[in-house]
Design a protein around this motif. Sequence first.
Motif, PDB file in Angstrom:
ATOM      1  N   THR A 124     -10.781   5.895  16.301  1.00 43.50           N
ATOM      2  CA  THR A 124     -11.227   6.145  14.925  1.00 43.50           C
ATOM      3  C   THR A 124     -12.599   6.810  14.902  1.00 43.50           C
ATOM      4  N   THR A 184     -16.278  -6.924   7.263  1.00 42.54           N
ATOM      5  CA  THR A 184     -15.356  -7.676   8.118  1.00 42.54           C
ATOM      6  C   THR A 184     -16.121  -8.579   9.075  1.00 42.54           C
ATOM      7  N   GLY A 220      -8.567  -9.275  11.149  1.00 44.29           N
ATOM      8  CA  GLY A 220      -7.498  -8.302  10.992  1.00 44.29           C
ATOM      9  C   GLY A 220      -6.694  -8.420   9.714  1.00 44.29           C
ATOM     10  N   THR A 272      -7.296  -7.794   6.774  1.00 44.47           N
ATOM     11  CA  THR A 272      -7.425  -6.666   5.844  1.00 44.47           C
ATOM     12  C   THR A 272      -6.231  -5.721   5.987  1.00 44.47           C
ATOM     13  N   GLY A 273      -5.702  -5.588   7.205  1.00 46.05           N
ATOM     14  CA  GLY A 273      -4.520  -4.747   7.414  1.00 46.05           C
ATOM     15  C   GLY A 273      -3.335  -5.205   6.586  1.00 46.05           C
ATOM     16  N   ILE A 320      -3.881  -4.023   3.057  1.00 42.75           N
ATOM     17  CA  ILE A 320      -3.594  -2.591   2.924  1.00 42.75           C
ATOM     18  C   ILE A 320      -2.090  -2.367   2.805  1.00 42.75           C
ATOM     19  N   TYR A 321      -1.311  -3.143   3.556  1.00 42.27           N
ATOM     20  CA  TYR A 321       0.143  -2.992   3.471  1.00 42.27           C
ATOM     21  C   TYR A 321       0.661  -3.471   2.107  1.00 42.27           C
ATOM     22  N   CYS A 374      -1.074   0.002   9.419  1.00 41.77           N
ATOM     23  CA  CYS A 374      -1.691  -1.283   9.038  1.00 41.77           C
ATOM     24  C   CYS A 374      -1.761  -2.232  10.235  1.00 41.77           C
ATOM     25  N   TYR A 375      -0.771  -2.175  11.112  1.00 39.80           N
ATOM     26  CA  TYR A 375      -0.808  -2.963  12.343  1.00 39.80           C
ATOM     27  C   TYR A 375      -1.976  -2.518  13.218  1.00 39.80           C
ATOM     28  N   PHE A 434      -4.760  -1.188  12.060  1.00 42.61           N
ATOM     29  CA  PHE A 434      -5.949  -1.732  11.382  1.00 42.61           C
ATOM     30  C   PHE A 434      -6.115  -3.209  11.702  1.00 42.61           C
ATOM     31  N   PHE A 435      -5.006  -3.940  11.748  1.00 42.87           N
ATOM     32  CA  PHE A 435      -5.054  -5.372  12.070  1.00 42.87           C
ATOM     33  C   PHE A 435      -5.671  -5.590  13.445  1.00 42.87           C
TER      34      PHE A 435
END
Length: 589
Positions: A304, A495, A523, A525-526, A529-530, A560-561, A563-564
């Motif tokens: 990222t 976070t 994690g 937050t992922g 987002i989903y 999203c995974y 991001f997790f």
Amino acid sequence: MTMLLLLLGALILSDAGYVRSDSSDHRYKEGDIVPLYANKVGPFHNPSETYRYFDLPFCVPEGVKEKKEALGEVLNGDRLVSAPYKLNFRDEKDSEVYCKKKLSKEEVKHFRKAVEKDYYFQMYYDDLPIWGFIGKVDKDIKSDPSEYKYFLYKHIQFEILYNKDRVIEISARMDPHSLVDLSEDKEVDAEFMYSVKWKETETPFEKRMEKYSMSSSLPHHLEIHWFSIINSCVTVLLLTGFLATILMRVLKNDFMKYAQDEEAADDQEETGWKYIHGDVFRFPTHNSLFAASLGSGTQLFTLTIFIFMLALVGVFYPYNRGALFTALVVIYALTSGIAGYTSASFYCQLEGKSWVRNLLLTGCLFCGPLFLTFCFLNTVAITYTATAALPFGTIVVIALIWTLVTSPLLVLGGIAGKNSKAEFQAPCRTTKYPREIPPLPWYRSAVPQMAMAGFLPFSAIYIELYYIFASVWGHRIYTIYSILFIVFIILIIVTAFITVALTYFQLAAEDHQWWWRSFLCGGSTGLFIYAYCLYYYYARSDMSGFMQTSFFFGYMACICYGFFLMLGTVGFRAALLFVRHIYRSIKCE
């Protein structure tokens, strides 16, 4: 290996526009042929469901040539072929007929179905994008769809701006008075034609792409973006102030209390987080999975950061076809050594023995679900004959990159991590037998804590999420990467802070199983987002159909995974620093 790395670097540069194989920066003389490619067609509201231009029964010219495409262009679903129009430099044309065709009943049905679904076309002229709709539906205030009128545009009008010997801008307008009626299932005669007008402009060639990037920098858009930033900053300041005030006061009182306890009688019973000093650094269960999650999360975090660096220096300008996809594939391959090193070294610190198995788990933890999702969605795309279906050659190239670059770097990183022989730095010795965790109220269990931990970071980014979704899963252009980077930094900070706070409250309740909890809370937050994906799909978009739905929820599940894993790693690292700090500040027996 060095040659492979240089080749992968060249892939990014070629897709990024620094190495051009086309004639996009060539100078032209009057009458010179300027390349025009037809790319794809598809329903306007289903961005993933695109088809080759000549899948619709347009007139196919003789000698249609396919343009050789880079890896990123193929991943993006681009399939460029030579277009039927001849737009030579400064050569004007007025209603020139390029094809006369008798449309059969089946072709009329095909076109009518496309018009009903708001099909658009995309072309590239001298590497500049052109769009337009292929037809229109005349509803004429009628409620019964069977009474609607369907029309196909048969006259396209090009307007091209030039500066001396270079093409600067192009636009296409469909003639609303030149139509083919598709309302009935019968053969229809169609005469397709086009017009070309050239106008001179003072805009320099170097600024011809600014037109597309300006659309996301309009004042009303910028106001919303800055509101998002201010909202996020306020969240960060309030959270930081709250945590700093509460934790510093509480910790100061704790340190003073424990110092007094040490000076008092030794047999006084300890309470709070100091009471579990002999268990707080007890290694977590499933240590191989935990280390692999940290390795994958660290790799994704590094990926990222590199993507943001490329975006901030201007690599991903609008309609730089496939540059982002190429960068993702190449950088992910090159950073796999980071995942191997992080996972293996931490696994060895946790006194793990099966480091080879741990490396295999690290390599498959993110790539495995992504590969399975890709196999399913690629099969769907093949069934639909969509351009999203990757050709066999591209799949072989990606497999070779994974086999010859990703896997060797993962193994080399793992060997380096294993040989680092770093020991886990624990300020307190761990007792032989774990203490029993006292009964805790329901809101201190994992799921409520994850909901609390994920909500605050999500609230700091949700405004920006709409623009990202509208760009990735729509036709909006997003170029304000500096604001996106600020939002990302805020996401990381929030976070880390919220995970630290929840870890402290967990330890204060004498619950020493904080390792997995801090990762899951970071994690979570992922998952939010989903959940936002569901809201966006049903409330903010007009996507429909099995293919588009499966692509949206399938690939967003993988994102999203990711991001997790990434934010879980950030949360655990922050919690680990905090726990080490507070237990280093007291005397542990």
